[in-house]
Design a protein around this motif. Structure first.
Motif, mmCIF file in Angstrom:
data_model
loop_
_atom_site.group_PDB
_atom_site.id
_atom_site.type_symbol
_atom_site.label_atom_id
_atom_site.label_comp_id
_atom_site.label_asym_id
_atom_site.label_seq_id
_atom_site.Cartn_x
_atom_site.Cartn_y
_atom_site.Cartn_z
ATOM 1 N N ARG A 89 -26.656 120.514 -28.109
ATOM 2 C CA ARG A 89 -25.738 119.806 -29.021
ATOM 3 C C ARG A 89 -26.247 119.824 -30.465
ATOM 4 N NH1 ARG A 89 -24.855 115.610 -25.069
ATOM 5 N NH2 ARG A 89 -25.491 113.957 -26.496
ATOM 6 N N ALA A 130 -26.204 112.701 -35.013
ATOM 7 C CA ALA A 130 -24.793 112.930 -34.696
ATOM 8 C C ALA A 130 -24.697 113.635 -33.341
ATOM 9 C CB ALA A 130 -24.143 113.777 -35.790
ATOM 10 N N SER A 131 -25.684 114.474 -33.030
ATOM 11 C CA SER A 131 -25.701 115.212 -31.767
ATOM 12 C C SER A 131 -26.184 114.327 -30.618
ATOM 13 C CB SER A 131 -26.633 116.419 -31.867
ATOM 14 O OG SER A 131 -26.473 117.085 -33.098
ATOM 15 N N TYR A 132 -27.188 113.508 -30.864
ATOM 16 C CA TYR A 132 -27.785 112.644 -29.842
ATOM 17 C C TYR A 132 -27.966 111.238 -30.426
ATOM 18 C CZ TYR A 132 -28.674 117.096 -27.546
ATOM 19 O OH TYR A 132 -28.513 118.321 -26.954
ATOM 20 N N PRO A 133 -26.845 110.448 -30.506
ATOM 21 C CA PRO A 133 -26.900 109.140 -31.182
ATOM 22 C C PRO A 133 -27.866 108.148 -30.535
ATOM 23 C CG PRO A 133 -24.710 109.578 -30.240
ATOM 24 C CD PRO A 133 -25.482 110.822 -30.089
ATOM 25 N N GLU A 134 -28.201 108.400 -29.257
ATOM 26 C CA GLU A 134 -29.128 107.478 -28.572
ATOM 27 C C GLU A 134 -30.540 107.538 -29.166
ATOM 28 O OE1 GLU A 134 -27.601 110.131 -27.349
ATOM 29 O OE2 GLU A 134 -28.865 111.279 -25.976
ATOM 30 N N SER A 194 -31.141 107.050 -32.274
ATOM 31 C CA SER A 194 -31.135 106.202 -33.478
ATOM 32 C C SER A 194 -31.462 104.764 -33.106
ATOM 33 C CB SER A 194 -29.748 106.252 -34.108
ATOM 34 O OG SER A 194 -28.838 105.542 -33.277
ATOM 35 N N GLY A 223 -25.284 104.600 -33.060
ATOM 36 C CA GLY A 223 -24.243 105.401 -33.717
ATOM 37 C C GLY A 223 -22.861 104.799 -33.584
ATOM 38 N N PRO A 224 -21.773 105.567 -33.603
ATOM 39 C CA PRO A 224 -21.749 107.037 -33.767
ATOM 40 C C PRO A 224 -22.039 107.464 -35.214
ATOM 41 C CG PRO A 224 -19.503 106.192 -33.733
ATOM 42 C CD PRO A 224 -20.407 105.007 -33.537
ATOM 43 N N PHE A 225 -22.369 108.752 -35.356
ATOM 44 C CA PHE A 225 -22.665 109.321 -36.668
ATOM 45 C C PHE A 225 -21.901 110.610 -36.838
ATOM 46 C CE2 PHE A 225 -26.476 107.319 -34.894
ATOM 47 C CZ PHE A 225 -26.697 106.334 -35.833
ATOM 48 N N GLU A 226 -21.706 110.996 -38.103
ATOM 49 C CA GLU A 226 -21.226 112.367 -38.333
ATOM 50 C C GLU A 226 -22.199 113.063 -39.260
ATOM 51 O OE1 GLU A 226 -17.284 112.431 -39.946
ATOM 52 O OE2 GLU A 226 -17.873 111.473 -41.813
#
Ligand code: ACM
Ligand code: ZN
Length: 554
Positions: free
Chosen positions: A218, A284-288, A290, A294-297
């Motif tokens: 991802r 953004a690919s793996y919000p876990e 953070s 997240g979510p992020f872009e």
């Protein structure tokens, strides 16, 4: 060296046209200027019969022989024979591996009307001698067909040469904008031509993750693409966006190809994987990974994001170790750059996991948490036999053992690191950031990140601060120019921003301070400029003087 010096003295007495004095190596258009040049009358001319004789032909030495052979073949069609042997023959180029040369990258070059003799301790020295030969050949060799009347000749001279610093680098950010493989190879070609030995490849950013990692697909499926990009110069508020999706990445096959290409030019590729900050594309690919989930872009603005890798989450360390394992498999470099810059502590202050880590580890604050993060990664990287490099923020909260510091926020971080016995690479933004304008007049330049870093300022930079004593100065491994690509959308702009400022870094990295002279550098640059033109390289041809400094002087 001693033997060469006595030969040099005899030849000066017998047959000298001009001898160089410090700062006056006007006669030969070589960048970086060699340690010593003695001009003599006469010239050596390549012909279809010229042979290249190498004292020991192996994979490494043949790179230099083949390069020289190709250099002559391209414009002339002459196919020079490459053979193994220890004796020069009339009309030949002899390349000798010679243990009496002290410096690992040094070489001696003797050009007479009869022959060319190159001596170097290692294959890399032979390679650098070929770069000198290339710069001494007429610039027309860079064209596909040699014009009638152009002779492939070299001026007779004796050159003894070695670098001032072991690290002579150029950085390239491919996170904000990325460039085709062919463009990266041209960048590497220009470094090699100027005897630079490190390409620092900044591969991950908030605005894009650019390297394929097999275990975490991802990262490139999601993290390599942003929806759109802030248009023009970024403002504090009210930005407009271009509405165009942007992205891409380098596959592992492409990375291997680039590393092999660089290796064939004696250039080390130093990969950089950013942590704990500048990580939004990864989050953004793996919000876990953070603090907030997240979510992020993938970031569409430039600058610094508050969201960073969570320092309290064990999965973050597993993830980064897995990523670094693939990275170390792709890049054989002694050093791995782990970023470390511009990591806001805002999320860590509020995150229960991060706060628990601070408590459990007996850390004083979030700065010590950053230090904990980097130390843990350093331990992992050093367990694999490599060393980390980080931007100077890795000093905050205590430097990891064995870490090398890249000093970008001025020289202060570098000075502190050198004083505590750590190695340092100098990249102070004020002198070595090529994302800034190169002249005060912005009409003749594309939009830059701001700033003002003219060629003269770059050239005048001395990477060994006087605040350091001679022993501490030995920790300064060298210097590097940095190209952050927020406003670098195309390969042409990349070259325009990089050159000729890269050549100034190359000369400071190689040439003894006493041999440096800006006027003379510009004279040589003007001659080499024809070569760059023939190679199709774009470069800034405007004002090279530091006009601001000139005005202040008046
Ligand atoms: C940097 O310019 N953030 C290293
Ligand atoms: Zn956290």
């Amino acid at each position: 060296m001693k033997l060469l010096l006595s030969i040099t003295l005899i030849l000066i007495l017998l047959n000298t046209e001009a001898q160089t004095s410090p700062g006056a190596q006007v006669s030969l258009p070589i960048i970086p200027a060699p340690v010593s040049i003695v001009r003599q009358t006469g010239k050596f001319t390549f012909s279809a019969e010229t042979k290249i004789i190498v004292s020991l032909l192996n994979n490494e030495t043949s790179l230099s022989a083949d390069l020289l052979s190709q250099l002559i073949k391209n414009p002339s069609g002459y196919s020079l024979a490459v053979t193994e042997g220890k004796k020069a023959q009339k009309g030949s180029v002899l390349m000798v591996l010679d243990n009496t040369i002290n410096n690992d990258e040094g070489y001696n070059l003797t050009i007479t009307s009869k022959e060319v003799v190159v001596r170097a301790k290692n294959a890399v020295g032979l390679f650098y001698a070929v770069q000198t030969i290339r710069q001494l050949l007429p610039s027309e060799v860079e064209q596909p067909v040699l014009k009638a009347g152009i002779e492939l000749s070299l001026p007779s001279c004796l050159i003894a040469d070695e670098p001032r610093f072991a690290y002579r680098g150029m950085h390239l950010d491919v996170g904000r904008h990325l460039f085709p493989v062919a463009s990266i190879k041209r960048y590497i070609d220009m470094l090699a031509l100027h005897k630079m030995n490190t390409f620092h490849w900044h591969l991950t950013e908030d605005q894009g993750w650019r390297i394929e990692i097999k275990k975490y697909p991802r990262l490139t499926e999601i993290g390599a693409y942003r929806k759109e990009t802030v248009a023009g110069a970024q403002k504090k508020t009210n930005n407009t966006f271009d509405g165009k999706p942007y992205g891409g990445f380098y596959t592992q096959a492409e990375v291997r190809d680039i590393v092999a290409y660089a290796t064939s030019k004696f250039i080390t590729v130093l990969p950089e994987i950013e942590m704990p900050g500048h990580a939004i594309a990864a989050l953004a690919s793996y919000p876990e990974l953070s603090c907030t989930g997240g979510p992020f872009e993938v970031r569409k603005l430039w600058g610094v994001d508050d969201d960073v890798f969570c320092a309290g989450n064990e999965h973050v360390f597993t993830f980064l170790q897995d990523v670094l394992t693939e990275v170390m498999d792709l890049f054989p470099s002694k050093y791995i750059h782990i970023g470390g810059d511009e990591c806001p502590k805002k999320r860590w202050e509020k995150c229960p996991k991060c706060q628990k880590r601070i408590k459990d580890e007996g850390l004083k604050n979030e700065f010590e948490l950053q230090s904990y993060f980097i130390r843990r990664i350093e331990k992992f990287v050093s367990s694999k036999g490599r060393n980390i490099i980080g931007w100077d923020e890795i000093l905050e909260g205590g430097l990891a053992p064995g870490a090398t510091v890249m000093s970008w926020r001025g020289e202060t971080g570098g000075i502190e690191a050198a004083r505590s016995g750590h190695d340092v690479i100098m990249t102070p933004g004020k002198y070595t950031y090529f994302c800034y304008y190169q002249s005060e007049n912005h009409d003749n330049q594309p939009l830059a990140l701001g700033g003002y870093v003219p060629l003269e300022l770059v050239y005048g930079y001395n990477p060994t601060p006087k605040e350091l004593n001679t022993i501490e100065q030995k920790h300064v491994l060298g210097l590097q120019g940095c190209l952050w690509s927020e406003q670098i959308q195309t390969p042409e702009i990349l070259e325009f921003m990089a050159y000729p400022r890269t050549m100034a870094i190359a000369e400071t990295g190689w040439t003894p301070t006493g041999n440096k002279n800006f006027d003379n550098f510009v004279e040589r640059l003007n001659i080499l400029g024809k070569r760059y033109d023939n190679m199709g390289v774009t470069y800034f041809k405007g004002e090279y003087r530091d006009t601001k400094a000139l005005k202040e002087k008046k």
